[in-house]
Write an enzyme that holds these catalytic residues in place. Structure first.
Site, PDB file in Angstrom:
ATOM      1  NE  ARG A 154      -1.231  -1.512   3.735  1.00 24.13           N
ATOM      2  CZ  ARG A 154      -1.304  -1.577   5.066  1.00 24.13           C
ATOM      3  NH1 ARG A 154      -2.407  -1.258   5.681  1.00 24.13           N
ATOM      4  NH2 ARG A 154      -0.256  -1.939   5.785  1.00 24.13           N
ATOM      5  CD  GLU A 155       0.487   4.822  -4.304  1.00 20.09           C
ATOM      6  OE1 GLU A 155      -0.039   5.897  -4.026  1.00 20.09           O
ATOM      7  OE2 GLU A 155       0.513   4.354  -5.459  1.00 20.09           O
ATOM      8  CG  PHE A 252      -9.930  -1.846   3.811  1.00 21.01           C
ATOM      9  CD1 PHE A 252      -9.777  -1.075   2.680  1.00 21.01           C
ATOM     10  CD2 PHE A 252      -8.808  -2.374   4.415  1.00 21.01           C
ATOM     11  CE1 PHE A 252      -8.524  -0.839   2.154  1.00 21.01           C
ATOM     12  CE2 PHE A 252      -7.551  -2.149   3.887  1.00 21.01           C
ATOM     13  CZ  PHE A 252      -7.409  -1.376   2.755  1.00 21.01           C
ATOM     14  CB  CYS A 263      -4.838  -0.260  -6.625  1.00 24.51           C
ATOM     15  SG  CYS A 263      -3.054  -0.281  -6.874  1.00 24.51           S
TER      16      CYS A 263
HETATM   17  N1  LIG Z   1       0.811   1.905  -6.699  1.00 23.11           N
HETATM   18  C1  LIG Z   1       0.374   0.948  -5.901  1.00 23.11           C
HETATM   19  O1  LIG Z   1       0.034   1.170  -4.738  1.00 23.11           O
HETATM   20  C2  LIG Z   1       0.288  -0.471  -6.397  1.00 23.11           C
HETATM   21  C3  LIG Z   1       0.148  -1.524  -5.484  1.00 23.11           C
HETATM   22  C4  LIG Z   1       0.079  -2.827  -5.956  1.00 23.11           C
HETATM   23  C5  LIG Z   1       0.113  -3.074  -7.324  1.00 23.11           C
HETATM   24  N2  LIG Z   1       0.216  -2.027  -8.201  1.00 23.11           N
HETATM   25  C6  LIG Z   1       0.290  -2.334  -9.627  1.00 23.11           C
HETATM   26  O2  LIG Z   1       1.653  -2.229 -10.036  1.00 23.11           O
HETATM   27  C7  LIG Z   1       1.727  -1.735 -11.373  1.00 23.11           C
HETATM   28  C8  LIG Z   1       2.604  -0.491 -11.399  1.00 23.11           C
HETATM   29  O3  LIG Z   1       1.961   0.520 -10.653  1.00 23.11           O
HETATM   30  P1  LIG Z   1       2.728   1.836 -10.193  1.00 23.11           P
HETATM   31  O4  LIG Z   1       1.821   2.527  -9.259  1.00 23.11           O
HETATM   32  O5  LIG Z   1       4.101   1.488  -9.767  1.00 23.11           O
HETATM   33  O6  LIG Z   1       2.792   2.616 -11.595  1.00 23.11           O
HETATM   34  P2  LIG Z   1       3.647   3.913 -11.923  1.00 23.11           P
HETATM   35  O7  LIG Z   1       2.893   4.624 -12.986  1.00 23.11           O
HETATM   36  O8  LIG Z   1       4.018   4.627 -10.677  1.00 23.11           O
HETATM   37  O9  LIG Z   1       5.013   3.344 -12.554  1.00 23.11           O
HETATM   38  C9  LIG Z   1       5.105   2.707 -13.770  1.00 23.11           C
HETATM   39  C10 LIG Z   1       6.461   3.048 -14.383  1.00 23.11           C
HETATM   40  O10 LIG Z   1       6.680   2.222 -15.507  1.00 23.11           O
HETATM   41  C11 LIG Z   1       7.366   2.978 -16.483  1.00 23.11           C
HETATM   42  N3  LIG Z   1       7.229   2.308 -17.796  1.00 23.11           N
HETATM   43  C12 LIG Z   1       6.133   2.164 -18.574  1.00 23.11           C
HETATM   44  N4  LIG Z   1       6.423   1.434 -19.676  1.00 23.11           N
HETATM   45  C13 LIG Z   1       7.730   1.102 -19.592  1.00 23.11           C
HETATM   46  C14 LIG Z   1       8.624   0.350 -20.414  1.00 23.11           C
HETATM   47  N5  LIG Z   1       8.203  -0.219 -21.553  1.00 23.11           N
HETATM   48  N6  LIG Z   1       9.900   0.233 -20.024  1.00 23.11           N
HETATM   49  C15 LIG Z   1      10.326   0.793 -18.883  1.00 23.11           C
HETATM   50  N7  LIG Z   1       9.550   1.500 -18.050  1.00 23.11           N
HETATM   51  C16 LIG Z   1       8.247   1.662 -18.400  1.00 23.11           C
HETATM   52  C17 LIG Z   1       6.740   4.341 -16.399  1.00 23.11           C
HETATM   53  O11 LIG Z   1       7.573   5.345 -16.953  1.00 23.11           O
HETATM   54  C18 LIG Z   1       6.564   4.498 -14.885  1.00 23.11           C
HETATM   55  O12 LIG Z   1       7.678   5.123 -14.271  1.00 23.11           O
HETATM   56  C19 LIG Z   1       0.286  -1.492 -11.807  1.00 23.11           C
HETATM   57  O13 LIG Z   1      -0.176  -2.621 -12.506  1.00 23.11           O
HETATM   58  C20 LIG Z   1      -0.454  -1.363 -10.506  1.00 23.11           C
HETATM   59  O14 LIG Z   1      -1.810  -1.723 -10.611  1.00 23.11           O
HETATM   60  C21 LIG Z   1       0.321  -0.738  -7.770  1.00 23.11           C
END
Ligand SMILES: NC(=O)c1ccc[n+]([C@@H]2O[C@H](COP(=O)([O-])OP(=O)(O)OC[C@H]3O[C@@H](n4cnc5c(N)ncnc54)[C@H](O)[C@@H]3O)[C@@H](O)[C@H]2O)c1
Length: 442
Positions: A154-155, A252, A263
């Protein structure tokens, strides 16, 4: 172990830094050059408590590096994680897989020796098989397996969530891939974190089912909060009484302005679309999505009513913009639905947030003013609205605030304060599910 993390966002950066802390050699790759330049210069592009220390410590120890050069890094890797975004696809609510498939295409040509490619992004069932197909098509001779290892952090508490997870889910089809991932997560054996080995499909669905279930709890209590308001029950007491039942659990069950973030909104929608595609119903999750949208609309009406029926020309000080405290993430934050609706009807909005303002400025109407200190947001305001429960809004100097406001309306969308205390301070206080209408039995 050599680990490459494709995507250095919230998940990639935290997971990469945590794997480095476990002892792996990690390179985080991103195609956003500015992001990698910043990381190479020791600047952390996102706000996540503890992340800066963790990153710098592992960079200094030589276990963590940042690069845009896939060709150089992917060939050396034992494991390549895909941790890129999977936002909602414009127009239809499906998960947009272009970044995942793009990353798979990008890495395919550089894989060398047996490598495990791991989907960490949240992706619909079937994506791991499609990633496998993309790699096989592009590089027919390479030896690899695809695994699914969804992330549950979780963030705001991402590092401790990663370091002390409730469970690690690993979807795999080969013993070799399983043992490589088990080896990577071995430091978690010390704290006996459960490692659940499943099929690719089950791992992918576990992530969506978990998020949809948590979102269900939130929409459920938000619906109960409406009933509380009509009947004079107190949603805090109701949630507590429910949560003490071990089968339900207390987490929650906090009534508020609706769930947001990177998410729940996109994952609930994607689950609905996935079910439709497979010809099965997902009426519960559909209702959860609808209730969440109406909860945000209800918050607009609540603020309007507190202001006497119209927000036109009224100055509203908004405290908090991010979807929750301890993050700078503005994705799908309730503020993005609520504030434009108020501004549209002529409200004058002054907003403050400890970390989210830079991003919020790019997403909210130009008419909204952003102020660096919350005291100046409140001076002369007709109403104060708590949108996000940052710690600094939990202990407000109520006397001072009441004295510096023009009006007396206080709308607490996170139920931070006690109604009686607020009335004692001379506020017309409104919250969510706790303010019995006059004459109601408490
Ligand atoms: N943020 C959360 O709290 C969280 C928690 C659990 C799961 N997730 C999942 O994790 C995944 C990532 O989420 P996030 O929040 O980290 O996203 P984000 O947008 O913060 O980061 C994604 C990164 O990927 C990079 N990127 C995109 N295409 C690329 C490529 N081809 N090569 C290299 N880099 C590339 C982007 O520039 C970006 O920096 C999502 O599927 C999300 O649902 C997120």
């Amino acid at each position: 172990m050599n680990v490459v993390m494709v995507g250095a966002g919230y998940v990639g950066l935290v997971s990469g830094a945590c794997f480095a802390e476990f002892g792996a050699n990690v390179t985080c790759l991103d195609n956003n050059e500015a992001r990698i330049d910043a990381l190479q210069a020791g600047q952390i592009p996102i706000y996540e408590p503890g992340l800066e220390d963790l990153v710098l410590r592992n960079v200094n120890a030589g276990r963590l590096a940042f690069s845009t050069d896939l060709a150089e890094e992917v060939g050396k890797a034992d494991l390549v994680f895909i941790a890129v975004g999977t936002p909602t696809r414009r127009g239809d609510g499906h998960a947009d897989l272009q970044y995942v498939y793009g990353a798979a295409e990008n890495i395919a040509q550089y894989l060398q020796g047996y490598t495990v490619v791991v989907n960490k992004s949240t992706v619909p069932v079937g994506t791991a098989r499609e990633v496998s197909r993309i790699i096989r098509n592009s590089n027919p001779d390479v030896e690899f397996d695809v695994a699914s290892n969804p992330e549950f952090l979780r963030e705001g508490s991402a590092i401790s969530d990663f370091m002390r997870p409730d469970r690690v889910v690993i979807g795999v089809e080969s013993g070799q891939a399983e043992s490589r991932l088990r080896e990577l997560y071995r430091p978690l054996n010390l704290i006996e974190a459960p490692i659940l080995i499943t099929s690719l499909e089950s791992a992918e669905l576990i992530k969506y089912a978990s998020n949809a279930f948590l979102a269900t709890k939130i929409s459920f209590i938000n619906e109960m909060s409406q009933l509380c308001e009509k009947t004079g029950a107190d949603v805090h007491a109701v949630a507590k009484g429910m949560g003490l039942d071990g089968r339900i659990g207390k987490k929650f069950l906090h009534a508020g302005p609706g769930y947001g973030g990177s998410c729940f909104p996109k994952d609930t929608q994607a689950l609905v679309r996935m079910a439709q595609e497979h010809g099965v119903s997902s009426r519960i999750v559909e209702a959860v999505v609808e209730v969440n949208a109406s909860q945000k609309a209800r918050m607009v009406a609540k603020i309007r009513e507190a202001l006497g029926g119209s927000e036109a020309g009224k100055t509203i000080a908004v405290l908090g913009l991010t979807f929750k405290p301890e993050t700078d993430d503005m994705r799908d934050a309730p503020a993005l639905a609520i504030l434009p609706a108020l501004a549209d009807k002529g409200a004058i909005i002054r907003a403050h947030d400890p970390q989210g303002m830079a991003e919020a400025k790019t997403l909210l109407p130009k008419s909204i003013q952003f102020v660096d200190n919350m005291e100046s947001a409140v001076v002369g305001a007709d109403a104060v609205v708590i949108m996000t429960e940052w710690n600094q809004y939990r202990g407000l100097d109520l006397e001072k605030i009441r004295g510096s406001m023009k009006g007396d309306v206080f709308v607490d969308l996170r139920n931070v304060y006690e109604p009686i205390l607020m009335e004692e301070h001379g506020f017309k206080y409104t919250c969510v599910g706790r303010c019995p209408p006059p004459g109601a039995k408490t």
